[in-house]
Design a protein around this motif. Structure first.
Motif, PDB file in Angstrom:
ATOM      1  N   THR A   1      44.222  53.414  23.942  1.00  0.00           N
ATOM      2  CA  THR A   1      44.869  53.343  25.257  1.00  0.00           C
ATOM      3  C   THR A   1      44.572  54.620  26.033  1.00  0.00           C
ATOM      4  O   THR A   1      44.125  55.624  25.468  1.00  0.00           O
ATOM      5  N   ALA A   2      44.812  54.583  27.328  1.00  0.00           N
ATOM      6  CA  ALA A   2      44.518  55.735  28.172  1.00  0.00           C
ATOM      7  C   ALA A   2      45.688  56.038  29.098  1.00  0.00           C
ATOM      8  O   ALA A   2      46.431  55.144  29.492  1.00  0.00           O
TER       9      ALA A   2
ATOM     10  N   LEU B   1      42.891  62.281  22.305  1.00  0.00           N
ATOM     11  CA  LEU B   1      41.703  62.931  22.836  1.00  0.00           C
ATOM     12  C   LEU B   1      41.954  63.290  24.298  1.00  0.00           C
ATOM     13  O   LEU B   1      42.278  62.409  25.107  1.00  0.00           O
ATOM     14  N   ILE B   2      41.824  64.565  24.630  1.00  0.00           N
ATOM     15  CA  ILE B   2      42.125  65.032  25.977  1.00  0.00           C
ATOM     16  C   ILE B   2      40.860  65.532  26.659  1.00  0.00           C
ATOM     17  O   ILE B   2      40.188  66.435  26.160  1.00  0.00           O
TER      18      ILE B   2
ATOM     19  N   ASN C   1      40.171  68.678  23.910  1.00  0.00           N
ATOM     20  CA  ASN C   1      41.222  68.927  22.911  1.00  0.00           C
ATOM     21  C   ASN C   1      41.459  67.673  22.074  1.00  0.00           C
ATOM     22  O   ASN C   1      41.482  66.561  22.606  1.00  0.00           O
ATOM     23  N   LEU C   2      41.621  67.870  20.790  1.00  0.00           N
ATOM     24  CA  LEU C   2      41.927  66.769  19.863  1.00  0.00           C
ATOM     25  C   LEU C   2      43.216  67.096  19.122  1.00  0.00           C
ATOM     26  O   LEU C   2      43.339  68.171  18.531  1.00  0.00           O
TER      27      LEU C   2
ATOM     28  N   THR D   1      44.424  57.770  23.592  1.00  0.00           N
ATOM     29  CA  THR D   1      45.170  57.755  22.337  1.00  0.00           C
ATOM     30  C   THR D   1      44.586  56.674  21.415  1.00  0.00           C
ATOM     31  O   THR D   1      44.502  55.513  21.791  1.00  0.00           O
ATOM     32  N   ILE D   2      44.205  57.105  20.218  1.00  0.00           N
ATOM     33  CA  ILE D   2      43.638  56.196  19.221  1.00  0.00           C
ATOM     34  C   ILE D   2      44.659  55.992  18.120  1.00  0.00           C
ATOM     35  O   ILE D   2      45.121  56.960  17.498  1.00  0.00           O
TER      36      ILE D   2
END
Length: 210
Positions: free
Chosen positions: A193-194, A145-146, A134-135, A205-206
């Motif tokens: 980050t994650a 980004l999942i 998923n975006l 997360t971008i």
């Protein structure tokens, strides 16, 4: 000491890169299934590597960085932040080199969204044999980004009420670097980050730098 650490990090980067690209073969345990389908033409890999072996390599790499960093920097206030930094930097260098190979025959990207979609599809597929599940975006430079079943967390477990969750997060730092390195070589400066909401899921997360 700094020079020795830099040389060691460079060697680790080269070895991890060779394994991902299939240049360095690793023997698989008997009965272990072979790797998944090969990537597309622009990401063709000459040899295939057993996926289980690569997962074990990643686990050992994280464990090695954690042990060596905490032991070396113990007298200088060493902490898990130093571990996270080293793993992310290692992933950054590998990501930079991988995206050069993966985009060799790719058409020019039109905007940042096209770059992010490339990361979610072709880039993720070439490394993890699947696309991002998923975006999401707020259309203001933030992309989420999942990956519901992140491959490198499938053998990791922790107690929600303990500090082990922070240790589990270390396994997401190398892929954070992979993403940031790939984006950097595609002309997109970002912070990655994650989060681990529930294993083996992972959310990246971008945040695009303006």
């Amino acid at each position: 000491r700094c020079r020795r650490e830099h040389r060691s990090c460079h060697v680790q980067t080269r070895e991890v890169l060779e394994v991902i690209q299939g240049r360095k073969m690793m023997s698989a345990p008997p009965g272990t299934p072979a790797s998944g389908p090969a990537p597309g033409p622009s990401m063709a890999i000459g040899r295939q590597i057993n996926e289980t072996c690569f997962e074990f390599l990643n686990m050992e790499m994280v464990d090695y960085v954690m042990r060596s960093t905490l032991a070396t920097d113990a007298g200088a206030g060493g902490s898990t932040e130093a571990v996270m930094y080293k793993l992310e930097r290692l992933g950054f260098r590998v990501g930079q080199r991988l995206v050069e190979r993966f985009t060799m025959d790719h058409t020019r990207f039109g905007d940042n969204l096209e770059v992010i979609k490339f990361i979610c599809k072709e880039f993720w597929l070439a490394i993890f044999k699947k696309q991002i599940d998923n975006l999401r975006t707020n259309h203001k430079g933030v992309y989420v980004l999942i990956d519901n079943k992140f491959r490198w967390l499938q053998h990791v477990s922790y107690d929600q009420a303990s500090t082990q969750k922070e240790a589990a997060l270390a396994y997401a730092m190398f892929p954070c670097g992979l993403i940031r390195g790939a984006l950097s070589n595609l002309g997109v400066a970002a912070i990655v980050t994650a989060e681990i909401p529930q294993l083996p899921g992972c959310t990246f997360t971008i945040r695009i730098k303006v």
